[in-house]
Scaffold this active site. Sequence first.
Site: not given
Length: 287
Positions: A2-3, A57, A110, A151, A258
């Site tokens: 979920p985002e 989240k 999970r 960054r 991913r």
Amino acid sequence: MPEIPDLEAIRGFLTPVLRDNPVRDAEARLPWLVRTGAEELQTLSGHCFGDVLRHGKFLLFPSDDGRVLVVNPMLTGRFHWAEASEARRPAPAITLAFEDGHELRYADERRMGRLYLVAADNLASVPQFAELGPDALAIEEDEFAERLRTRRGQLKNTLTNQGFIAGIGNAYADEILWEAGLHPHRRGSTLDDEDRRALYRAMHAVFDRARPILQGHVRDGLRQRKEEWREHLQVHRRAGEACPRCDREVRGRTSGSRETNFCLGCQPLDLGGRGAVATAAGRAAES
């Protein structure tokens, strides 16, 4: 996983149905998922939750007694709002029963999610919570651009780093970068200020587009689903399909578990660091 759009839809659905609806009972079939306050879960009985909140989240359920039930659903945590008589499929790990005859069920295939029952002034005790960066929906453009300026790593890794900005995961990182015309492996050190601000605006454009779609899917009930709704996404999980903007083939690369999806026509890997957004827009206009 979920985002932000998924959790915003869940939050928007739950707030009105939980308001003025006291907890009647609480059951933890997997009590170890409640890492703080498991032995006190039953003490929620008789109390009501206020407006459901979200940071990154995490979903936060503030109780009228000054405590907060914090839920970090991780990869496979799922919520189900159902009448108590409805069959429990799959078996929920945590169930909260309410006076109106409904249950809020939390299942986790999970068993990776975590729940915490803490005092409202002690959210910093929740693991990872204190390390979260600003929420992606709350941060202003100038602050986003300034934080991104420091960054230097790959853009997708930066967007999914919850310490940089909270709430973006694998799927929406792909969408935001496609919207901005920036390659996921491009490094932050190559961006100029225009790129950084374009990325911020792309983030909001993607969320603004996704939120009403997700809200529509839960409007008539928060049903049990194994996965989040992703049919509206433009490039994520669409490797081999035509890019909806330029018709070139969407690429896919997998690292670990991913998957990263992108379009080289719209998202050239600009190693020189100049004009990626303009280049992508120009190629899209030519197609």
